[in-house]
Design a protein around this motif. Structure first.
Motif, mmCIF file in Angstrom:
data_model
loop_
_atom_site.group_PDB
_atom_site.id
_atom_site.type_symbol
_atom_site.label_atom_id
_atom_site.label_comp_id
_atom_site.label_asym_id
_atom_site.label_seq_id
_atom_site.Cartn_x
_atom_site.Cartn_y
_atom_site.Cartn_z
ATOM 1 N N ASP A 80 0.841 -1.207 0.000
ATOM 2 C CA ASP A 80 0.000 0.000 0.000
ATOM 3 C C ASP A 80 0.871 1.250 0.000
ATOM 4 N N VAL A 81 1.492 1.514 -1.144
ATOM 5 C CA VAL A 81 2.448 2.622 -1.245
ATOM 6 C C VAL A 81 1.777 3.966 -0.991
ATOM 7 N N GLY A 82 0.552 4.134 -1.449
ATOM 8 C CA GLY A 82 -0.115 5.426 -1.362
ATOM 9 C C GLY A 82 -0.436 5.869 0.044
ATOM 10 N N ASN A 83 -0.346 4.962 1.010
ATOM 11 C CA ASN A 83 -0.693 5.326 2.386
ATOM 12 C C ASN A 83 0.483 5.205 3.357
ATOM 13 N N LEU A 84 1.696 5.347 2.843
ATOM 14 C CA LEU A 84 2.855 5.264 3.734
ATOM 15 C C LEU A 84 2.858 6.403 4.751
ATOM 16 N N THR A 119 14.418 7.131 -0.346
ATOM 17 C CA THR A 119 13.361 6.897 0.628
ATOM 18 C C THR A 119 12.057 7.585 0.244
ATOM 19 N N ALA A 120 10.977 6.807 0.263
ATOM 20 C CA ALA A 120 9.644 7.363 0.015
ATOM 21 C C ALA A 120 9.098 7.942 1.314
ATOM 22 N N VAL A 121 8.693 9.206 1.273
ATOM 23 C CA VAL A 121 8.233 9.914 2.471
ATOM 24 C C VAL A 121 6.964 10.698 2.150
ATOM 25 N N ARG A 122 6.259 11.048 3.209
ATOM 26 C CA ARG A 122 5.071 11.894 3.033
ATOM 27 C C ARG A 122 5.458 13.341 3.305
ATOM 28 N N THR A 123 5.364 14.160 2.263
ATOM 29 C CA THR A 123 5.664 15.586 2.388
ATOM 30 C C THR A 123 4.398 16.426 2.265
ATOM 31 N N GLY A 124 3.306 15.795 1.832
ATOM 32 C CA GLY A 124 2.054 16.519 1.648
ATOM 33 C C GLY A 124 0.908 15.853 2.376
ATOM 34 N N GLY A 125 -0.281 16.011 1.843
ATOM 35 C CA GLY A 125 -1.481 15.476 2.472
ATOM 36 C C GLY A 125 -1.605 13.979 2.296
ATOM 37 N N PRO A 126 -2.754 13.419 2.685
ATOM 38 C CA PRO A 126 -2.956 11.972 2.606
ATOM 39 C C PRO A 126 -3.038 11.481 1.166
ATOM 40 N N GLY A 127 -2.792 10.180 0.993
ATOM 41 C CA GLY A 127 -2.913 9.574 -0.317
ATOM 42 C C GLY A 127 -1.670 9.701 -1.168
ATOM 43 N N ALA A 128 -1.789 9.212 -2.402
ATOM 44 C CA ALA A 128 -0.642 9.152 -3.305
ATOM 45 C C ALA A 128 -0.071 10.522 -3.637
ATOM 46 N N GLY A 129 -0.918 11.549 -3.638
ATOM 47 C CA GLY A 129 -0.469 12.877 -4.031
ATOM 48 C C GLY A 129 0.418 13.585 -3.032
ATOM 49 N N GLY A 130 0.642 12.982 -1.873
ATOM 50 C CA GLY A 130 1.467 13.638 -0.867
ATOM 51 C C GLY A 130 2.821 13.000 -0.655
ATOM 52 N N ILE A 131 3.265 12.168 -1.598
ATOM 53 C CA ILE A 131 4.500 11.399 -1.423
ATOM 54 C C ILE A 131 5.642 11.983 -2.245
ATOM 55 N N SER A 132 6.818 12.000 -1.635
ATOM 56 C CA SER A 132 8.029 12.440 -2.324
ATOM 57 C C SER A 132 9.124 11.398 -2.140
ATOM 58 N N LEU A 133 10.186 11.546 -2.914
ATOM 59 C CA LEU A 133 11.376 10.704 -2.768
ATOM 60 C C LEU A 133 12.546 11.574 -2.340
ATOM 61 N N ILE A 134 13.254 11.137 -1.311
ATOM 62 C CA ILE A 134 14.409 11.874 -0.798
ATOM 63 C C ILE A 134 15.562 10.889 -0.607
ATOM 64 N N GLU A 189 10.298 16.716 -8.262
ATOM 65 C CA GLU A 189 9.338 17.638 -7.673
ATOM 66 C C GLU A 189 8.781 17.105 -6.351
ATOM 67 N N GLU A 190 8.484 18.021 -5.450
ATOM 68 C CA GLU A 190 7.832 17.650 -4.195
ATOM 69 C C GLU A 190 6.434 17.101 -4.491
ATOM 70 N N ASN A 191 6.078 16.038 -3.785
ATOM 71 C CA ASN A 191 4.765 15.377 -3.884
ATOM 72 C C ASN A 191 4.535 14.656 -5.214
ATOM 73 N N ALA A 192 5.603 14.439 -5.971
ATOM 74 C CA ALA A 192 5.482 13.681 -7.231
ATOM 75 C C ALA A 192 6.055 12.281 -7.098
ATOM 76 N N GLY A 193 6.447 11.910 -5.884
ATOM 77 C CA GLY A 193 7.151 10.651 -5.679
ATOM 78 C C GLY A 193 6.375 9.408 -6.060
ATOM 79 N N PHE A 194 5.074 9.410 -5.798
ATOM 80 C CA PHE A 194 4.278 8.217 -6.110
ATOM 81 C C PHE A 194 4.333 7.917 -7.604
ATOM 82 N N TRP A 195 4.281 8.939 -8.420
ATOM 83 C CA TRP A 195 4.281 8.743 -9.868
ATOM 84 C C TRP A 195 5.657 8.301 -10.339
ATOM 85 N N TYR A 196 6.709 8.829 -9.702
ATOM 86 C CA TYR A 196 8.052 8.374 -10.033
ATOM 87 C C TYR A 196 8.210 6.890 -9.705
#
Length: 392
Positions: free
Chosen positions: A141-145, A176-191, A234-241
């Motif tokens: 469940d990547v979108g809810n990390l 590392t996949a992290v949450r930088t934004g709100g809930p769901g897939a749209g709030g994930i970034s890679l750092i 980009e910030e919050n584009a991690g899920f798509w990457y």
């Protein structure tokens, strides 16, 4: 088709044959004599990464502009087939080529500085990278990390945990996949997180049923501070990457599946010719021959389908909905083949096949992870159903 296109295709076939042969020779020379030692040690030596880089193997299918050797997914198939044909294990391939999941996001979307600091040295065999997505209790469940990264001036402050991380105990950095934004897939970034950063800890090395020479870790991040520039793209584009690279990861696992099945079949065929019971070679018994034929059928079907999907991917220039769905099916087909063929290989080897250190025993244990890794079969089947329009 023009003459130029015909020559180009012939050249590609010849180059892939040479790559397959070079990979096989590297495995015979550098891997096969030591593999059981590494299995028992639970990890690969860093020197093997340097040796693979010198042999030109680490950079296959990655652009020359970032330190790779060029090529595409079909070149990756040639490389992996060559290594598996000489006894490389699925676990060894996952550990030696972990950069295949740690680097592509940086290569495609990272800054030139990140490429120079992490991609080039890793492809030179000087660094080891890992990909940190899965979390305790999170599974596929990547979108809810839940691991978070909060911006504080010119730094990101990261808190959370990751588990089942391949090469996690040896890694010099973790994408590392992290949450930088709100809930769901749209709030994930890679750092990118260097493992020497204060607050980063390898909590434990995980013991597994198979993939013994592939070190796997549970990681924790407690107020880990990394430069703001370590953000990938980009910030919050991690899920798509992550999603755009999943196709290649799943295809790689499909190759693992049919290739260890093909190797197990070859070993079993040889064993059945050499092993005699009740005064006759095993190969003379009809039930044994029929088992070998069924093993061959499943290997060939999985291999042909994987090749077909790989060619679709290359022709499309990347993932699309049709290719994503097909990759899910290719992985399942190849994983099922590996599960069946490796099981039958152990059966036909008899007691020998059950002994620790026997190659078919290793493939049998390694095969069990394939329907789980890179997205569990059940998850990928449901994804394929959605992409193929089999849902309301």
């Amino acid at each position: 088709m023009s003459t130029a296109e015909t020559l180009e295709e012939r050249s590609s076939v010849e180059e892939r044959a040479a790559l397959r042969q070079a990979a096989a020779e590297f495995t015979r020379r550098e891997i096969a004599p030591h593999l059981q030692e590494w299995e028992d040690a639970g990890e690969l030596p860093r020197s093997l990464h340097l040796a693979a880089a010198r042999a030109g193997l680490l950079g296959v299918s990655l652009p020359e502009s970032i330190g790779g050797s060029g090529g595409d997914l079909l070149d990756t198939i040639a490389l992996q087939e060559g290594m598996f044909s000489e006894g490389a294990s699925s676990g060894l391939m996952s550990a030696l080529f972990t950069h295949g999941i740690a680097l592509p996001h940086i290569a495609a979307h990272g800054s030139p500085e990140l490429v120079d600091r992490y991609v080039r040295p890793t492809l030179a065999g000087e660094l080891i990278g890992a990909l940190g997505i899965t979390e305790p209790g999170g599974g596929s469940d990547v979108g809810n990390l839940r691991t978070t990264a909060v911006r504080d001036g010119e730094e990101w402050v990261i808190n959370g945990a990751k588990t089942f991380i391949t090469s996690g105990t040896r890694a010099d950095f973790v994408t590392t996949a992290v949450r930088t934004g709100g809930p769901g897939a749209g709030g994930i970034s890679l750092i990118v997180v260097p493992t020497s950063t204060p607050g980063f800890t390898v909590d434990r090395k995980l013991a597994k049923m198979g993939w013994h020479c592939s070190d796997t870790a549970e990681l924790s991040y407690v107020d880990v501070r990394v430069p703001a520039g370590n953000l990938v793209g980009e910030e919050n584009a991690g899920f798509w990457y992550i999603a755009e690279q999943f196709v290649v990861e799943r295809m790689a696992l499909a190759i693992h599946g049919y290739a260890i099945a093909e190797r197990s079949l070859a070993l079993t065929h040889a064993h059945c010719r050499e092993r005699s019971t009740f005064g006759e070679p095993l190969i003379k018994r009809q039930v044994v021959r029929h088992k070998l034929v069924e093993m061959r059928r499943q290997v060939e079907a999985a291999k042909a389908y994987t090749y077909a999907v790989a060619e679709q991917y290359v022709a499309a220039g990347g993932p699309n909905e049709q290719v994503i769905a097909a990759a899910c099916l290719a992985k399942e087909t190849a994983c099922n083949a590996a599960t069946y063929v490796c099981d039958q290989a152990v059966q036909l080897h008899g007691g020998t096949g059950y002994m620790h250190g026997t190659e078919v025993e290793r493939h049998y244990r390694d095969a069990r992870l394939l329907p789980i890794g890179g997205g569990a079969t059940e998850v990928l089947t449901d994804l394929a159903a959605k992409l193929l329009g089999y849902t309301k």
